[in-house]
Write a protein that holds these residues in place. Structure first.
Motif: not given
Length: 264
Positions: A106-124
């Motif tokens: 569960l913790v690793r799944l939550l970390i995935g959001y912190l890794v992937l979502v900001p990368a998308w936001v930053g690139l957009v």
């Protein structure tokens, strides 16, 4: 293996460059979202879920998170990314002792959001900048330059291990070689970039090079704990999507944040 890597790169590079240069903002955001969702499918495996329904379900949850990110401040998301990568630095440095803090699926799944979502936001966010293609290409060359410089410096000069329990082949000499490479890239690119002074440009350049190394190390740490070499086998000769963008997941949001802070 080398032939596979070359063929895959020759196919993927034009697609990526066409996306950067020719897609308008909205189609670009959807294009990058597609890449992120594939990364999410791979991340679910890193979190310990090998069954396809669970992996697809996680990708769909990340898609909802991307939509939710459009409803809140991009700056707050980028600051949260800074918080995560500072924490990730501590986790990497203290691995394997730190694994007890995040070994839970569960913790690793939550970390995935912190890794992937900001990368998308930053690139957009970078795509929406008036100098978007220059900034994105500069960022890509910084990450590639850091990687290539580190590879050759580490291969011929490497003596002191950087994080032997996470990635045994990486060395401090490699990191220094990567920094020298990206500084040269910045000096060449400076006339074409929206940076008025050389000092801030070099500061951002070195910062991005270092966080790109952290992105690579963090994914290596999760793969080591999961007992896998590659995030998937989607890209022949290259592993998975995450294996290609691990450095970028850290570099993109923090580069975008640095631009935001410098712009006031």
């Amino acid at each position: 293996m080398l032939k596979q890597r070359v063929i895959t790169a020759l196919i993927l590079a034009p697609i990526a460059l066409c996306g950067v240069f020719f897609l308008p903002l909205h189609p670009f955001s959807l294009f990058i979202a597609g890449v992120i969702l594939i990364g999410a499918w791979e991340w679910a495996n890193l979190a310990g879920f090998s069954a396809q329904p669970a992996r697809i379900g996680y990708s769909l949850s990340v898609a909802l998170a991307l939509f939710g990110a459009t409803q809140i401040s991009a700056q707050s998301i980028l600051w949260s990314a800074l918080g995560w990568w500072l924490l990730a630095l501590g986790l990497v440095v203290s691995y394997p002792a730190s694994a007890g803090l995040w070994r839970s699926s569960l913790v690793r799944l939550l970390i995935g959001y912190l890794v992937l979502v900001p990368a998308w936001v930053g690139l957009v966010l970078l795509k929406s900048h008036p100098d978007s293609w220059i900034l994105i290409m500069f960022l890509l060359f910084l990450v590639w330059g850091a990687d290539v410089g580190a590879y050759f410096a580490g291969k011929y000069l490497g003596r002191h291990k950087l994080a032997p329990k996470v990635s045994p082949k990486k060395t401090w000499e490699g990191v220094l070689g990567g920094i020298v490479t990206v500084v040269l890239v910045a000096l060449v690119a400076q006339p074409y970039l929206p940076f008025k002074e050389l000092g801030p440009l070099l500061g951002v350049t070195v910062f991005v090079a270092l966080v790109s190394v952290l992105g690579d190390l963090a994914e290596s740490m999760f793969k080591r704990e999961r007992g896998i070499k590659d995030s998937s086998q989607l890209l022949p000769g290259h592993g998975g999507i995450l294996d290609r963008i691990d450095s970028l997941t850290a570099a993109i949001p923090l580069f975008a944040l640095a631009l935001m802070v410098m712009a006031g």
